[in-house]
Structures are given as structure tokens and as C-alpha cells.
Design an enzyme around this catalytic site. Structure first.
Site, PDB file in Angstrom:
ATOM      1  N   ALA A  34      -3.119  -6.141   2.139  1.00 15.36           N
ATOM      2  CA  ALA A  34      -2.895  -7.354   1.350  1.00 15.36           C
ATOM      3  C   ALA A  34      -2.202  -8.354   2.267  1.00 15.36           C
ATOM      4  O   ALA A  34      -1.262  -8.014   2.961  1.00 15.36           O
ATOM      5  CB  ALA A  34      -2.032  -7.067   0.138  1.00 15.36           C
ATOM      6  N   SER A  35      -2.710  -9.567   2.295  1.00 17.94           N
ATOM      7  CA  SER A  35      -2.119 -10.579   3.167  1.00 17.94           C
ATOM      8  C   SER A  35      -2.537 -11.956   2.688  1.00 17.94           C
ATOM      9  O   SER A  35      -3.074 -12.111   1.603  1.00 17.94           O
ATOM     10  CB  SER A  35      -2.586 -10.366   4.607  1.00 17.94           C
ATOM     11  OG  SER A  35      -3.961 -10.677   4.722  1.00 17.94           O
TER      12      SER A  35
END
Length: 68
Positions: A34-35
């Protein structure tokens, strides 16, 4: 793989998990990403014994079933 052992390595780049999968001789590797990248670049990435991605999941829905 009932009864397998999981190794938690903390926050690492995805490529490091691919390398560690082979380094430890693991049966598989898994990364939850996740980014700030577009949603298509985030998700669950699975690696085989040779450190290659095995499955590409375009959509993954996670539901929290616990408390907190």
C-alpha cells in the site's frame, strides 16, 4: 500448507521479499503493499520458491473480522 511457519520481516521493498524467499529456501513469499501509487500497483503479491510472482490480483477486498 497446514502447519507452515511464517517469518515476519517488517517493512521492506517488494523486491527484498522476493530475494528473501529464495535466500531462506521458503516455499513461498507474500507481500501486502500500500502506498501513494495508483490502486492497481497496490495489493497482495505472491512469490514462488524461485522468487517469481505467481499470481497477479487486480482486486483484493479485505474485511476486518476482529475488534479494534
Amino acid at each position: 500448507m497446514a502447519g507452515c511457519e511464517a517469518i515476519t520481516v517488517g517493512v521492506l521493498p517488494t523486491t527484498a521479499v522476493a530475494h528473501l524467499t529464495t535466500h531462506f529456501g521458503a516455499a513461498a513469499g507474500a507481500v501486502i503493499t500500500a502506498s501513494c501509487n495508483p490502486p492497481e500497483g497496490n495489493g497482495l503479491k505472491l512469490f514462488d520458491q524461485a522468487g517469481y510472482k505467481t499470481v497477479r490480483l487486480s482486486t483484493l477486498t479485505l474485511r476486518w473480522s476482529g475488534e479494534g
